[in-house]
Design a protein around this motif. Structure first.
Motif, PDB file in Angstrom:
ATOM      1  N   VAL A 113       0.832  -1.212   0.000  1.00  0.00           N
ATOM      2  CA  VAL A 113       0.000   0.000   0.000  1.00  0.00           C
ATOM      3  C   VAL A 113       0.865   1.261   0.000  1.00  0.00           C
ATOM      4  O   VAL A 113       0.363   2.365   0.151  1.00  0.00           O
ATOM      5  N   SER A 114       2.166   1.097  -0.187  1.00  0.00           N
ATOM      6  CA  SER A 114       3.094   2.232  -0.066  1.00  0.00           C
ATOM      7  C   SER A 114       2.809   3.363  -1.072  1.00  0.00           C
ATOM      8  O   SER A 114       3.005   4.527  -0.764  1.00  0.00           O
ATOM      9  N   ARG A 115       2.350   3.013  -2.288  1.00  0.00           N
ATOM     10  CA  ARG A 115       2.093   4.044  -3.304  1.00  0.00           C
ATOM     11  C   ARG A 115       0.636   4.498  -3.334  1.00  0.00           C
ATOM     12  O   ARG A 115       0.242   5.334  -4.153  1.00  0.00           O
ATOM     13  N   LEU A 116      -0.152   3.947  -2.452  1.00  0.00           N
ATOM     14  CA  LEU A 116      -1.599   4.162  -2.490  1.00  0.00           C
ATOM     15  C   LEU A 116      -1.985   5.630  -2.341  1.00  0.00           C
ATOM     16  O   LEU A 116      -2.837   6.138  -3.073  1.00  0.00           O
ATOM     17  N   ASP A 117      -1.335   6.325  -1.433  1.00  0.00           N
ATOM     18  CA  ASP A 117      -1.667   7.732  -1.188  1.00  0.00           C
ATOM     19  C   ASP A 117      -1.442   8.569  -2.446  1.00  0.00           C
ATOM     20  O   ASP A 117      -2.260   9.407  -2.816  1.00  0.00           O
ATOM     21  N   TYR A 118      -0.347   8.307  -3.131  1.00  0.00           N
ATOM     22  CA  TYR A 118      -0.006   9.015  -4.375  1.00  0.00           C
ATOM     23  C   TYR A 118      -1.033   8.690  -5.476  1.00  0.00           C
ATOM     24  O   TYR A 118      -1.477   9.574  -6.208  1.00  0.00           O
ATOM     25  N   GLN A 119      -1.421   7.400  -5.571  1.00  0.00           N
ATOM     26  CA  GLN A 119      -2.398   6.985  -6.579  1.00  0.00           C
ATOM     27  C   GLN A 119      -3.740   7.682  -6.362  1.00  0.00           C
ATOM     28  O   GLN A 119      -4.371   8.148  -7.303  1.00  0.00           O
ATOM     29  N   ILE A 120      -4.154   7.743  -5.097  1.00  0.00           N
ATOM     30  CA  ILE A 120      -5.446   8.336  -4.727  1.00  0.00           C
ATOM     31  C   ILE A 120      -5.522   9.802  -5.152  1.00  0.00           C
ATOM     32  O   ILE A 120      -6.560  10.273  -5.612  1.00  0.00           O
ATOM     33  N   LYS A 121      -4.417  10.534  -5.006  1.00  0.00           N
ATOM     34  CA  LYS A 121      -4.410  11.964  -5.355  1.00  0.00           C
ATOM     35  C   LYS A 121      -4.815  12.190  -6.803  1.00  0.00           C
ATOM     36  O   LYS A 121      -5.610  13.073  -7.102  1.00  0.00           O
ATOM     37  N   SER A 122      -4.265  11.380  -7.714  1.00  0.00           N
ATOM     38  CA  SER A 122      -4.632  11.567  -9.128  1.00  0.00           C
ATOM     39  C   SER A 122      -6.054  11.091  -9.409  1.00  0.00           C
ATOM     40  O   SER A 122      -6.749  11.658 -10.255  1.00  0.00           O
ATOM     41  N   TYR A 123      -6.512  10.063  -8.686  1.00  0.00           N
ATOM     42  CA  TYR A 123      -7.904   9.617  -8.841  1.00  0.00           C
ATOM     43  C   TYR A 123      -8.872  10.747  -8.516  1.00  0.00           C
ATOM     44  O   TYR A 123      -9.845  10.969  -9.220  1.00  0.00           O
ATOM     45  N   LYS A 124      -8.596  11.459  -7.439  1.00  0.00           N
ATOM     46  CA  LYS A 124      -9.495  12.532  -6.995  1.00  0.00           C
ATOM     47  C   LYS A 124      -9.595  13.665  -8.011  1.00  0.00           C
ATOM     48  O   LYS A 124     -10.585  14.379  -8.058  1.00  0.00           O
ATOM     49  N   GLN A 125      -8.567  13.837  -8.824  1.00  0.00           N
ATOM     50  CA  GLN A 125      -8.560  14.916  -9.811  1.00  0.00           C
ATOM     51  C   GLN A 125      -9.316  14.548 -11.088  1.00  0.00           C
ATOM     52  O   GLN A 125      -9.576  15.402 -11.925  1.00  0.00           O
ATOM     53  N   PHE A 126      -9.648  13.266 -11.218  1.00  0.00           N
ATOM     54  CA  PHE A 126     -10.320  12.807 -12.447  1.00  0.00           C
ATOM     55  C   PHE A 126     -11.699  12.197 -12.187  1.00  0.00           C
ATOM     56  O   PHE A 126     -12.630  12.417 -12.953  1.00  0.00           O
ATOM     57  N   PHE A 127     -11.819  11.412 -11.115  1.00  0.00           N
ATOM     58  CA  PHE A 127     -13.053  10.656 -10.839  1.00  0.00           C
ATOM     59  C   PHE A 127     -13.957  11.378  -9.846  1.00  0.00           C
ATOM     60  O   PHE A 127     -13.520  12.237  -9.092  1.00  0.00           O
ATOM     61  N   ASP A 128     -15.230  10.979  -9.828  1.00  0.00           N
ATOM     62  CA  ASP A 128     -16.205  11.562  -8.897  1.00  0.00           C
ATOM     63  C   ASP A 128     -16.190  10.863  -7.537  1.00  0.00           C
ATOM     64  O   ASP A 128     -16.430  11.477  -6.506  1.00  0.00           O
ATOM     65  N   PHE A 129     -15.928   9.561  -7.571  1.00  0.00           N
ATOM     66  CA  PHE A 129     -15.827   8.767  -6.342  1.00  0.00           C
ATOM     67  C   PHE A 129     -14.629   7.841  -6.464  1.00  0.00           C
ATOM     68  O   PHE A 129     -14.201   7.518  -7.575  1.00  0.00           O
TER      69      PHE A 129
END
Length: 203
Positions: A64-80
């Motif tokens: 889960v080490s990269r999870l926080d970084y992955q989530i940031k880009s998800y939030k900029q593109f997806f609604d949920f």
């Protein structure tokens, strides 16, 4: 001690797809959906009405080490956004991701809802254009001659509002995956196999 049976990402995707078929009526789903100019990829993406949701799978053996970084880009593109994990790494996932991101627990017999995702509205305009094809971008610039793909992305993102770009990106997702999603819903009757996952994977 009883050994815990670990599921593959493909098995988790099949369980999720079954869950979507039972929970939603008119959804469109894509596997390995790329955005951020091909740099980022959502394990599964689901369009329900006009909301696009990302599902990031973290199986028992996944870090889960990269999870926080992955989530940031998800939030900029997806609604949920939801992280889908197995029981063995639920504590790790909880400790790593922000509280506005949802959590689903994948088990052999189905999906358990652990936490709901907040609605993300602060999208990045340039990122919303990042999954569009050159053909689609050219149709949006309406006769303006631009030499590079980069100029096309820039032009489209600066000459359209956030709301318009969000709609364009969701419509584009529907165009890409609508037909295969419809076929999956017709054929499966919940007996999903690996081929169904490959069908909704755009390379």
């Amino acid at each position: 001690i009883q050994a815990v049976e670990i599921m593959t990402e493909l098995e988790i995707k099949k369980i999720l797809l079954k869950y979507f078929i039972m929970k939603y009526e008119n959804f469109v789903v894509g596997s390995e959906f790329t955005f951020q100019f091909g740099e980022r990829r959502a394990d599964l993406a689901l369009l329900d009405f006009d909301n696009l949701t990302a599902f990031e799978i973290k199986g028992a053996n996944d870090t889960v080490s990269r999870l926080d970084y992955q989530i940031k880009s998800y939030k900029q593109f997806f609604d949920f956004c939801f992280v889908v994990c197995e029981k063995s790494n639920l504590a790790n996932v909880r400790a790593t991701i922000p509280k506005d991101v949802g959590i689903l627990l994948a088990e052999r017999n189905g999906i358990k809802h652990v936490r709901q995702s907040k609605l993300f509205k602060r999208h990045d305009k340039l990122l919303l254009t990042s999954a569009l094809s050159v053909q689609k971008l050219n149709s949006l610039v309406k006769g303006v001659y631009l030499r590079s793909k980069h100029e096309l992305y820039d032009y489209v993102s600066t000459h359209n509002s956030l709301g318009v770009l969000r709609k364009i990106s969701r419509d584009d997702f529907r165009e890409k995956y609508g037909e295969v999603s419809r076929l999956i819903k017709q054929e499966t009757t919940l007996h999903l196999n690996s081929d169904d996952i490959y069908t909704i994977t755009k390379k």
